[in-house]
Design a protein around this motif. Structure first.
Motif, PDB file in Angstrom:
ATOM      1  N   HIS A  18      41.234   8.880  64.522  1.00 34.29           N
ATOM      2  CA  HIS A  18      41.567   7.925  65.583  1.00 34.29           C
ATOM      3  C   HIS A  18      40.365   7.612  66.471  1.00 34.29           C
ATOM      4  CE1 HIS A  18      45.684   8.367  64.332  1.00 34.29           C
ATOM      5  NE2 HIS A  18      45.618   9.671  64.516  1.00 34.29           N
ATOM      6  N   GLY A  19      39.223   7.390  65.847  1.00 39.85           N
ATOM      7  CA  GLY A  19      38.018   7.044  66.596  1.00 39.85           C
ATOM      8  C   GLY A  19      37.977   5.561  66.926  1.00 39.85           C
ATOM      9  N   SER A  56      39.373   4.431  56.904  1.00 40.77           N
ATOM     10  CA  SER A  56      40.282   3.364  57.337  1.00 40.77           C
ATOM     11  C   SER A  56      40.015   3.033  58.792  1.00 40.77           C
ATOM     12  CB  SER A  56      41.744   3.781  57.151  1.00 40.77           C
ATOM     13  OG  SER A  56      42.057   4.889  57.978  1.00 40.77           O
ATOM     14  N   PHE A  57      40.346   1.798  59.168  1.00 40.21           N
ATOM     15  CA  PHE A  57      40.203   1.380  60.551  1.00 40.21           C
ATOM     16  C   PHE A  57      41.045   0.141  60.776  1.00 40.21           C
ATOM     17  CE2 PHE A  57      36.674  -0.606  58.257  1.00 40.21           C
ATOM     18  CZ  PHE A  57      36.808  -1.941  58.606  1.00 40.21           C
ATOM     19  N   SER A  58      41.162  -0.239  62.043  1.00 46.05           N
ATOM     20  CA  SER A  58      41.889  -1.442  62.423  1.00 46.05           C
ATOM     21  C   SER A  58      41.019  -2.237  63.376  1.00 46.05           C
ATOM     22  CB  SER A  58      43.216  -1.089  63.103  1.00 46.05           C
ATOM     23  OG  SER A  58      43.874  -2.255  63.551  1.00 46.05           O
ATOM     24  N   PHE A  59      40.928  -3.541  63.114  1.00 51.70           N
ATOM     25  CA  PHE A  59      40.149  -4.404  63.988  1.00 51.70           C
ATOM     26  C   PHE A  59      40.925  -5.688  64.205  1.00 51.70           C
ATOM     27  CE2 PHE A  59      36.933  -7.570  65.037  1.00 51.70           C
ATOM     28  CZ  PHE A  59      36.250  -6.914  66.040  1.00 51.70           C
ATOM     29  N   VAL A 104      30.208  -6.789  66.759  1.00 50.89           N
ATOM     30  CA  VAL A 104      30.142  -5.436  67.316  1.00 50.89           C
ATOM     31  C   VAL A 104      28.798  -4.794  66.972  1.00 50.89           C
ATOM     32  CG1 VAL A 104      31.213  -3.149  67.323  1.00 50.89           C
ATOM     33  CG2 VAL A 104      32.639  -5.192  67.197  1.00 50.89           C
ATOM     34  N   PHE A 105      28.312  -5.078  65.750  1.00 49.26           N
ATOM     35  CA  PHE A 105      27.069  -4.460  65.281  1.00 49.26           C
ATOM     36  C   PHE A 105      25.995  -5.522  65.060  1.00 49.26           C
ATOM     37  CE2 PHE A 105      30.785  -2.218  63.630  1.00 49.26           C
ATOM     38  CZ  PHE A 105      30.591  -0.950  64.167  1.00 49.26           C
ATOM     39  N   ALA A 106      25.985  -6.556  65.873  1.00 48.67           N
ATOM     40  CA  ALA A 106      25.135  -7.728  65.643  1.00 48.67           C
ATOM     41  C   ALA A 106      23.658  -7.351  65.533  1.00 48.67           C
ATOM     42  CB  ALA A 106      25.326  -8.734  66.774  1.00 48.67           C
ATOM     43  N   GLN A 107      22.979  -8.014  64.585  1.00 52.04           N
ATOM     44  CA  GLN A 107      21.549  -7.837  64.390  1.00 52.04           C
ATOM     45  C   GLN A 107      20.856  -9.178  64.585  1.00 52.04           C
ATOM     46  OE1 GLN A 107      20.494  -6.037  60.691  1.00 52.04           O
ATOM     47  NE2 GLN A 107      18.296  -6.182  61.039  1.00 52.04           N
ATOM     48  N   LYS A 108      19.809  -9.189  65.366  1.00 48.53           N
ATOM     49  CA  LYS A 108      19.115 -10.426  65.693  1.00 48.53           C
ATOM     50  C   LYS A 108      18.578 -11.094  64.426  1.00 48.53           C
ATOM     51  CE  LYS A 108      15.436 -12.320  68.594  1.00 48.53           C
ATOM     52  NZ  LYS A 108      14.331 -12.017  69.545  1.00 48.53           N
ATOM     53  N   THR A 133      36.476  -1.639  67.438  1.00 46.15           N
ATOM     54  CA  THR A 133      37.070  -1.210  66.178  1.00 46.15           C
ATOM     55  C   THR A 133      37.867   0.057  66.462  1.00 46.15           C
ATOM     56  OG1 THR A 133      35.150  -2.080  65.012  1.00 46.15           O
ATOM     57  CG2 THR A 133      36.606  -0.616  63.785  1.00 46.15           C
ATOM     58  N   LYS A 134      39.167   0.046  66.152  1.00 49.08           N
ATOM     59  CA  LYS A 134      40.060   1.142  66.543  1.00 49.08           C
ATOM     60  C   LYS A 134      40.597   1.897  65.336  1.00 49.08           C
ATOM     61  CE  LYS A 134      41.693  -1.382  70.644  1.00 49.08           C
ATOM     62  NZ  LYS A 134      42.881  -1.929  71.346  1.00 49.08           N
TER      63      LYS A 134
END
Length: 319
Positions: free
Chosen positions: A9-10, A48-51, A86-90, A21-22
């Motif tokens: 549950h991170g 697994s994750f939920s977004f 969330v993890f954007a890269q220029k 991201t939940k």
């Protein structure tokens, strides 16, 4: 080495995007018993994750990276555009969604040796309005709609509708030797496709293509580079293109076979019309550097009228 990773549950949130991201759950193990990749085992059970209210699940069991034994399962949807923020890269950007529901199970040596009855690869992956942008390329690659279908050794493309710059095209066909291509440097990615398009702007594909709408006289005369052909592919296309703009020339009704392999493009009895004249051409084109290419072609044109009016040399409306 034995590595065990467990997360219950991170969540992940950055300053790049308002949503997080939940429900991230990871249960994974990596085991290496000897000083070789043959002894390596990776077991994800699952990730697994939920977004944005959309669940996603991935399970994977990988053994012996010298002769990969794989068992992979994925189901769910990912809003690539939002999660990327969330993890954007220029310098890069990607938008929209991917839906997965597939399972892949088999042995690398069986795939390479053609023992396809020993494989169990099936399921689908659908992409919806994917837009890939990079500062390395003048235009984004837009995938309006596409369905990947896994069937044993083949990865099928079902009505893969895409566009780049002023070019639009639809792909139907398949890739094979995907496992070999992904796991060994000397294995080519093979495929057979039908490619159809109302219009393709060949100038957009030049290595140094200019994405600006207006060019100065000096810029237009500058070296634009050559079309680069990848080295590690072996792809065949049956083309049906309505219009092709290339260096100011409009070419109509292109029909024929294309073979793309090892920095080379082969055209087999390609038929097209230019200034109303029917033309048949066979050609070989090999890219050597971003600025140089070798080519050899044979051409047969009939009823060529050099005085024919309405020769669209510089006007291209993209239709």
């Amino acid at each position: 080495t034995t590595v065990k990773l467990r997360l219950d549950h991170g969540s992940v949130k950055t300053g790049n995007f308002c949503k997080s991201t939940k429900d991230i759950n990871i249960d994974g193990t990596v085991i290496i018993t000897h000083a070789s990749l043959k002894s390596a085992t990776v077991n994800l059970k699952p990730v697994s994750f939920s977004f944005a209210g959309q669940p996603f699940l991935l399970k994977a069991n990988l053994k012996n990276f010298d002769n990969l034994q794989y068992n992979v399962y994925s189901k769910g949807s990912i809003d690539i555009g939002k999660i990327y923020k969330v993890f954007a890269q220029k310098g890069y950007n990607v938008t929209e969604k991917i839906y997965t529901d597939f399972s892949l199970k088999g042995l690398q040596s069986d795939a390479l040796a053609g023992r396809y009855d020993q494989l169990n690869n099936k399921g689908t992956m659908q992409v919806d309005n994917i837009k890939l942008s990079s500062e390395l390329f003048p235009f984004p690659l837009v995938i309006k709609d596409g369905l990947f279908r896994f069937d044993q050794d083949k990865m099928w493309f079902d009505k893969f509708d895409a566009g780049y710059g002023k070019s639009n095209f639809v792909l139907n066909g398949y890739l094979n030797n995907v496992i070999g291509y992904a796991t060994q440097d000397n294995q080519p990615l093979r495929g057979n496709f039908s490619l159809s398009s109302k219009s393709i702007n060949g100038d957009d594909l030049m290595f140094f293509a200019d994405s600006s709408s207006s060019k100065s006289a000096s810029a237009s005369s500058a070296n634009t580079g050559v079309v680069m052909i990848p080295a590690n592919i072996d792809l065949k296309f049956n083309a049906n293109v309505g219009k092709l703009l290339l260096k100011g020339m409009m070419i109509d009704s292109i029909r024929g076979g294309m073979h793309v392999y090892t920095n080379t493009l082969d055209l087999d009895s390609l038929r097209f019309d230019i200034i109303g004249a029917p033309v048949t051409m066979s050609a070989k084109y090999t890219s050597q550097t971003p600025n140089a290419a070798a080519f050899d072609y044979h051409i047969d044109a009939k009823n060529f009228d050099i005085k024919k009016e309405n020769f669209e040399r510089s006007v291209y409306d993209g239709n």
